[in-house]
Motif scaffolding. Sequence first.
Motif, PDB file in Angstrom:
ATOM      1  N   TYR A  77       1.071  -0.992   0.015  1.00  0.00           N
ATOM      2  CA  TYR A  77      -0.113  -0.041  -0.271  1.00  0.00           C
ATOM      3  C   TYR A  77       1.219   0.740  -0.014  1.00  0.00           C
ATOM      4  N   TRP A  99      -7.728   3.799  -8.136  1.00  0.00           N
ATOM      5  CA  TRP A  99      -7.057   3.571  -7.018  1.00  0.00           C
ATOM      6  C   TRP A  99      -8.309   2.917  -6.810  1.00  0.00           C
ATOM      7  N   ALA A 106      -1.639   3.505  -8.972  1.00  0.00           N
ATOM      8  CA  ALA A 106      -0.788   2.692  -7.541  1.00  0.00           C
ATOM      9  C   ALA A 106      -0.007   4.421  -6.879  1.00  0.00           C
ATOM     10  N   SER A 112       0.173  -2.046  -7.887  1.00  0.00           N
ATOM     11  CA  SER A 112      -1.057  -1.403  -8.291  1.00  0.00           C
ATOM     12  C   SER A 112      -2.207  -3.268  -8.004  1.00  0.00           C
TER      13      SER A 112
END
Length: 231
Positions: A77, A99, A106, A112
């Motif tokens: 993340y 997202w 990303a 991603s």
Amino acid sequence: MTIRLTLVCGHTTNGTADTVFGHGTLRGDGLHEAGAGLSATPLRTPTVRSPSNCCALTSAALGLKTTVDPALRDIDYGMWRGRTMAEVAAADPHGLSAWLTDPDAAPHGGESVRQLCHRAAHWLNSLPHQTGGAVAVAEPAVVKALLVHALSAPARAFWRIEAPPLYIVSLMRRDDGWSVRPVDGSFPSEVVLHPSHRHADHSRRLVGRQGSHRSRDGAEQWLVRVPPARR
């Protein structure tokens, strides 16, 4: 040779109703039901897990002796890790929107959704044919990515799959590919994957038809029927 892979979602909460990216503590409720769902799994079945503390604690609470597999690590993340959905929405609304709609986005500087799906697909396809039965404990994002591949769904269907805490589902591989089966009714008998929420009504009416179809407004739907659990 048939491969039967049982997937278990790590069970965490941050103590609030808001989603926290890549962070949580173990919850006690639901572990008994999850243990019952795994009761039919042979004791000698190989068990692997994500490297996270969450999955280590979940495995221990369920009495599973696991081996860490780095390929099952949670999605990266980036700078959002440890932040709540509300915090990210306030600080970067456009990034969060991208997202949640674009599998190649990303905005957090991490991984991603498409990259995660490729990683999950590679891991799943790399399982030895002689694996037989196995159990994998991983974060919900990883379980969802594995299901995307097993269902032959596009990467953008990732956000249309629900994988709640302690969700258990079985993937079976034979010569003709992967099939998805519920464990103790933990998976709905019908799964609808659609590209946007505004087409939800159309997709619900199409449930029960297999494959890719188009609704009346021309929007593509991905519909999959999952066989009910055998009791």
